[in-house]
Design an enzyme around this catalytic site. Structure first.
Site, mmCIF file in Angstrom:
data_model
loop_
_atom_site.group_PDB
_atom_site.id
_atom_site.type_symbol
_atom_site.label_atom_id
_atom_site.label_comp_id
_atom_site.label_asym_id
_atom_site.label_seq_id
_atom_site.Cartn_x
_atom_site.Cartn_y
_atom_site.Cartn_z
ATOM 1 N N CYS A 72 0.872 -1.176 0.000
ATOM 2 C CA CYS A 72 0.000 0.000 0.000
ATOM 3 C C CYS A 72 0.904 1.219 0.000
ATOM 4 O O CYS A 72 1.714 1.397 0.917
ATOM 5 C CB CYS A 72 -0.894 -0.019 1.236
ATOM 6 N N CYS A 202 0.232 3.592 -7.085
ATOM 7 C CA CYS A 202 -0.870 2.973 -6.345
ATOM 8 C C CYS A 202 -0.983 1.554 -6.851
ATOM 9 O O CYS A 202 -0.914 1.315 -8.071
ATOM 10 C CB CYS A 202 -2.177 3.726 -6.559
#
Length: 302
Positions: A72, A202
């Site tokens: 993440c 991302c």
């Protein structure tokens, strides 16, 4: 018994990294935890991101993981360093936490994370455009860490708040392509420059790689006769982890010579998560399109 490798994401994007790790390390066992109930992290305050990430890492440690990968970008940018420096030495000094941010910075700057101070990359010039969540962009972590190692490299960033919701709502390519093109255009217009490289910051965005390639071709065109290179995290992180395990052979007990297994945990509704994560099945190393079984796990008490 071999210890599983933990993989954590605030939601589902980390599955792109997980599947790359499974392909690179097929005999290892993995545990994946997605904090779907509290996702996304991209719009949350730094202290909240830190605490939620700590809870997830502690849960994975308690399941027997000696190593946890923060798949993440938001957690890696905001929580990783503090966890490594302040929490880990007292809670689990023999365990390790790694993130997806470091391999990308090393790849972009061609400099190792440690000992770079003696030999910064003085000759690398050009512009790298980073597309990420709002929290990752606001943290400026990529900007700062790349700047330390390659001070001549220009870094421009673009937050893309609509991309993850569009993906998880299974919006069609006509919608996501327009969104990506809009963000690429915004990056170029607001910075008055075009990137020589694009970095997808991302872990959801590998699903949109083709959209970024099309948008870059339309908005930017060719640079030096070629399309703009797109740097994607999963394969880069997988190569980095293989190298790390080679350099730290005592961290993970060597697994048996058979295919490893993966268990999936979520803080959210398992039925909903099973449906929304189906878009990631095509990236599974064995080409599986079957349903993934998720186990409900509340980590708020950790």
């Amino acid at each position: 018994m071999s210890s599983p490798i933990g993989v954590f994401d605030s939601g589902s994007g980390g599955l792109t990294v997980l599947h790359a790790l499974e392909a690179a390390l097929p005999t290892h066992d993995f545990l994946y935890f997605g904090d779907h109930q509290r996702a996304p992290y991209g719009d949350k305050a730094g202290p909240d991101v830190y605490e939620m990430t700590r809870q997830a890492v502690q849960f994975l440690f308690d399941q027997g993981c000696n190593l946890v990968i923060l798949a993440c970008n938001t957690a890696s940018a905001i929580a990783l360093r503090k966890l490594q420096q302040e929490w880990l030495p007292s809670y689990a000094p023999n365990k390790r936490i790694l993130g997806v941010l470091v391999p990308m910075v090393e790849t972009i700057t061609d400099r190792p994370w440690i000992r770079w101070e003696q030999h910064p990359q003085q000759y690398l010039q050009g512009t790298v455009g980073i597309f990420a969540t709002e929290a990752t962009v606001k943290s400026k972590t990529y900007l700062v860490e790349i700047g330390k190692r390659a001070p001549q490299l220009d870094v421009i960033q673009q937050a893309c708040p609509e991309l993850v919701p569009a993906l998880e709502a299974k919006k069609g390519s006509s919608t996501t392509d327009l969104l990506v093109e809009g963000y690429v255009s915004q990056l170029v217009k607001e910075n008055n420059k075009v990137p020589n490289w694009i970095m997808l910051g991302c872990t959801h965005y590998p699903l949109l790689r083709n959209a970024f390639e099309k948008a870059a071709s339309k908005v930017i065109g060719n640079i030096m006769g070629q399309g703009v290179p797109i740097l994607c995290q999963p394969s880069i992180c997988a190569d980095s982890l293989k190298d790390y395990l080679t350099r730290h052979p005592g961290l993970i007990v060597p697994p048996p010579e058979q295919r490893g297994t993966t268990r999936y945990f979520t803080s959210g509704c398992t039925e909903h998560v099973e449906k929304t994560t189906a878009i990631f099945n095509s990236l599974h190393p064995d080409g599986s399109t079957g349903k993934t079984t998720w186990i409900k796990q509340d980590i708020s008490g950790y």
